[in-house]
Design an enzyme around this catalytic site. Sequence first.
Site, PDB file in Angstrom:
ATOM      1  N   HIS A  60       0.838  -1.226   0.000  1.00 17.11           N
ATOM      2  CA  HIS A  60       0.000   0.000   0.000  1.00 17.11           C
ATOM      3  C   HIS A  60       0.861   1.261   0.000  1.00 17.11           C
ATOM      4  O   HIS A  60       0.430   2.307   0.474  1.00 17.11           O
ATOM      5  CB  HIS A  60      -0.943   0.031   1.204  1.00 17.11           C
ATOM      6  N   GLU A 116       9.304   8.355 -17.090  1.00 17.56           N
ATOM      7  CA  GLU A 116       7.936   8.855 -17.319  1.00 17.56           C
ATOM      8  C   GLU A 116       7.449   8.465 -18.718  1.00 17.56           C
ATOM      9  O   GLU A 116       6.286   8.130 -18.921  1.00 17.56           O
ATOM     10  CB  GLU A 116       7.894  10.375 -17.176  1.00 17.56           C
ATOM     11  N   LYS A 119      16.416  21.346 -11.463  1.00 15.77           N
ATOM     12  CA  LYS A 119      15.670  20.104 -11.717  1.00 15.77           C
ATOM     13  C   LYS A 119      16.505  19.000 -12.344  1.00 15.77           C
ATOM     14  O   LYS A 119      17.373  19.240 -13.163  1.00 15.77           O
ATOM     15  CB  LYS A 119      14.467  20.386 -12.643  1.00 15.77           C
ATOM     16  N   SER A 167      15.252  21.278 -16.548  1.00 14.67           N
ATOM     17  CA  SER A 167      14.085  22.103 -16.835  1.00 14.67           C
ATOM     18  C   SER A 167      14.566  23.380 -17.502  1.00 14.67           C
ATOM     19  O   SER A 167      15.653  23.871 -17.207  1.00 14.67           O
ATOM     20  CB  SER A 167      13.371  22.431 -15.526  1.00 14.67           C
TER      21      SER A 167
END
Length: 465
Positions: A160, A294, A287, A281
């Site tokens: 979980h 992704e 970043k 970024s």
Amino acid sequence: MAATDTALWGGRFSEQLSSLSARFSNSLSSDLTFVQDDIQGSIAHATMLGECGVISKEEARLIVVALGEIAHEITANGAPPEIECEDVHSLVEMMLVRKVGDVGKKLHTARSRNDQVALDERLYLKRTVSALRIAIEDAIRAIVSKAESSIGILMPGYTHLQHAQPVLLAHHILAYVSMFDRDVERLTDALSRSDVSPLGSAAFSGTSWPIDREAVAQHLGFSGITENSIDSVSDRDHVIEVISDCAIIMMHLSRFAEECVLWSSSEFNFVRFPDTLTTGSSIMPQKRNPDMAELIRGKTGIVYGALMNILTTMKALPLAYNRDMQTDKQPLFDALGTTTDCVKMATELIDGAVFNADAMRAQLAAGFLTATELADYLAAKGVPFRTAHEITGLVVAHCERSGHQLHEVPLKTLQTFSTVIEADVFDALDPVRSIERKRSTGSTSTIEVQTQIALWKARYSQIPS
Ligand code: ARG
């Protein structure tokens, strides 16, 4: 006048296809992927026609030589742009006739484009599915080698997404090897069903020509032939199976990708990927974005879409061949191409991953990871497990109130929860010992994980990639 000298059915028609119909039904751009398979199929077919006396041996020889030249010409220069044709089968036939004249027109005896396209797809699957399988085997080897080099790293295991029990990092990542191993099995299984030749089914009912289907199958490296000529040209199960295998692989990869994204966040800080696999970024200079992971996660949608696409195309199609089936190419290419790329990308992520053992270890102190160990400890001393679970729950509630971890609670306090608790309880509460006590087959102790590593190395190290 015949309808057109570019169509394969001129005799029966007096008008040409409208230009929109011609463009709408043209499949050359996608079929060209199969051109070499198509030519090999034609070479096998012509050879067999010669052997069986359907055409003369000399005619077969002329056709086979010319087809070999066509294969080279297309490899070197692509399809000749001046030839207007509907699909790859007509392209090859037209190039052949241009080279050898009327004898080339004999090639299509006892054959249909319906069994040709079925053949081409099977040959294509045999090539490309093997390449995907090799890519997965490479991913497996990369994970096994990472597991081996990180055997000493401990981490909190999750259920979980909550801290559950301490495990070895190696154990966690080897779970993906088990998934990929099943993927390899599934692809092998799908390949075995792709490995039969449909050629000789002709349009769908077979042929009266005295052909030898087995000889063609053998020539092309198939292990057998299809049983039913109607099924041979209307079946696309092998395409669906491979795409659904791809969908399962992508589901596995998306779980892996999600963990890469989570673990590389500041909150987890469990892993760092090298600059070569990380993007920045354009506005936020600090970043380090896990775009490759992704994108693997995102591209899963392309492959699931391909599966829905082919299933919907095939649903309720009457037997035998229907032109709808021509649309199976795009989902097949999308699924195989995307999945193979994503597996390769995942392998680079695995190779490049640098794990942060300290950050993982620091998390072992939080979340009462050894609570199950305390319950097992009580149960081993004769307390029924359900009661032991309850007592442990009370100890955890106490810790939450007092702001302690389980191993920080003094023995005297622990003994107020159960009189069976003695000084050896602290062994049970130690995460390292907890891991090493897990000795059931397939569990997280170093020795069990090493056994798993040895098993995978034996299964996968010999495979040349
Ligand atoms: N281009 C077709 C396909 O990919 C194969 C040709 C069969 N065409 C036909 N009209 N029977 O499915």
